[in-house]
Design a protein around this motif. Structure first.
Motif, PDB file in Angstrom:
ATOM      1  N   ARG A 127       0.826  -1.211   0.000  1.00 27.88           N
ATOM      2  CA  ARG A 127       0.000   0.000   0.000  1.00 27.88           C
ATOM      3  C   ARG A 127       0.856   1.254   0.000  1.00 27.88           C
ATOM      4  O   ARG A 127       2.012   1.246   0.419  1.00 27.88           O
ATOM      5  N   VAL A 128       0.251   2.320  -0.510  1.00 27.15           N
ATOM      6  CA  VAL A 128       0.897   3.629  -0.552  1.00 27.15           C
ATOM      7  C   VAL A 128       0.361   4.421   0.632  1.00 27.15           C
ATOM      8  O   VAL A 128      -0.855   4.529   0.821  1.00 27.15           O
ATOM      9  N   THR A 129       1.255   4.971   1.436  1.00 34.47           N
ATOM     10  CA  THR A 129       0.850   5.732   2.616  1.00 34.47           C
ATOM     11  C   THR A 129       0.444   7.150   2.230  1.00 34.47           C
ATOM     12  O   THR A 129       0.619   7.576   1.089  1.00 34.47           O
ATOM     13  N   ALA A 130      -0.045   7.889   3.197  1.00 33.45           N
ATOM     14  CA  ALA A 130      -0.419   9.282   2.983  1.00 33.45           C
ATOM     15  C   ALA A 130       0.801  10.129   2.622  1.00 33.45           C
ATOM     16  O   ALA A 130       0.679  11.162   1.964  1.00 33.45           O
ATOM     17  N   ASN A 131       1.995   9.669   3.040  1.00 34.17           N
ATOM     18  CA  ASN A 131       3.238  10.380   2.713  1.00 34.17           C
ATOM     19  C   ASN A 131       3.874   9.859   1.437  1.00 34.17           C
ATOM     20  O   ASN A 131       5.049  10.123   1.171  1.00 34.17           O
ATOM     21  N   ASP A 132       3.120   9.075   0.658  1.00 33.35           N
ATOM     22  CA  ASP A 132       3.558   8.537  -0.615  1.00 33.35           C
ATOM     23  C   ASP A 132       4.733   7.561  -0.479  1.00 33.35           C
ATOM     24  O   ASP A 132       5.601   7.485  -1.342  1.00 33.35           O
ATOM     25  N   LYS A 133       4.774   6.826   0.614  1.00 28.95           N
ATOM     26  CA  LYS A 133       5.766   5.778   0.832  1.00 28.95           C
ATOM     27  C   LYS A 133       5.086   4.426   0.581  1.00 28.95           C
ATOM     28  O   LYS A 133       3.855   4.326   0.645  1.00 28.95           O
ATOM     29  N   LEU A 134       5.883   3.390   0.355  1.00 24.12           N
ATOM     30  CA  LEU A 134       5.339   2.048   0.143  1.00 24.12           C
ATOM     31  C   LEU A 134       5.539   1.203   1.397  1.00 24.12           C
ATOM     32  O   LEU A 134       6.609   1.232   2.007  1.00 24.12           O
ATOM     33  N   ILE A 135       4.509   0.445   1.734  1.00 22.99           N
ATOM     34  CA  ILE A 135       4.581  -0.499   2.856  1.00 22.99           C
ATOM     35  C   ILE A 135       4.092  -1.847   2.365  1.00 22.99           C
ATOM     36  O   ILE A 135       3.022  -1.949   1.757  1.00 22.99           O
TER      37      ILE A 135
END
Length: 66
Positions: free
Chosen positions: A55-63
Motif C-alpha cells: 500500500r501507498v501511505t499518505a506520505n507517498d511511501k510504500l509499505i
C-alpha cells in the motif's frame, strides 16, 4: 578513555525520487506501480500461497505487510 568509532557515511541514494537513484541491472524486471495498483492505493500480492498487502501511505511511501 574509549573513543567512539567514526560515523558511517549515510546512504544518500535511498529515498531519492530520481530515476537513476538505484543502479539496477538491466535484467531485473521493472514494473510501474500503477500497473500493480490499477489506480488505487493498495494491492494484494500472492507469494508461495501467502497474501501480502502493498500500500501507498499518505506520505507517498510504500509499505509491504504480510
Amino acid at each position: 578513555m574509549i573513543s567512539a568509532p567514526p560515523p558511517r557515511p549515510r546512504d544518500t541514494t535511498f529515498g531519492r525520487s530520481t530515476p537513476d537513484a538505484m543502479q539496477l541491472s538491466p535484467d531485473i524486471p521493472t514494473v510501474e506501480l500503477t500497473s500493480l495498483l490499477g489506480g488505487g492505493r493498495e494491492a494484494v500480492i500472492l507469494h508461495n500461497g501467502e497474501r501480502y498487502r502493498l500500500r501507498v501511505t499518505a506520505n507517498d511511501k510504500l509499505i509491504l505487510t504480510k
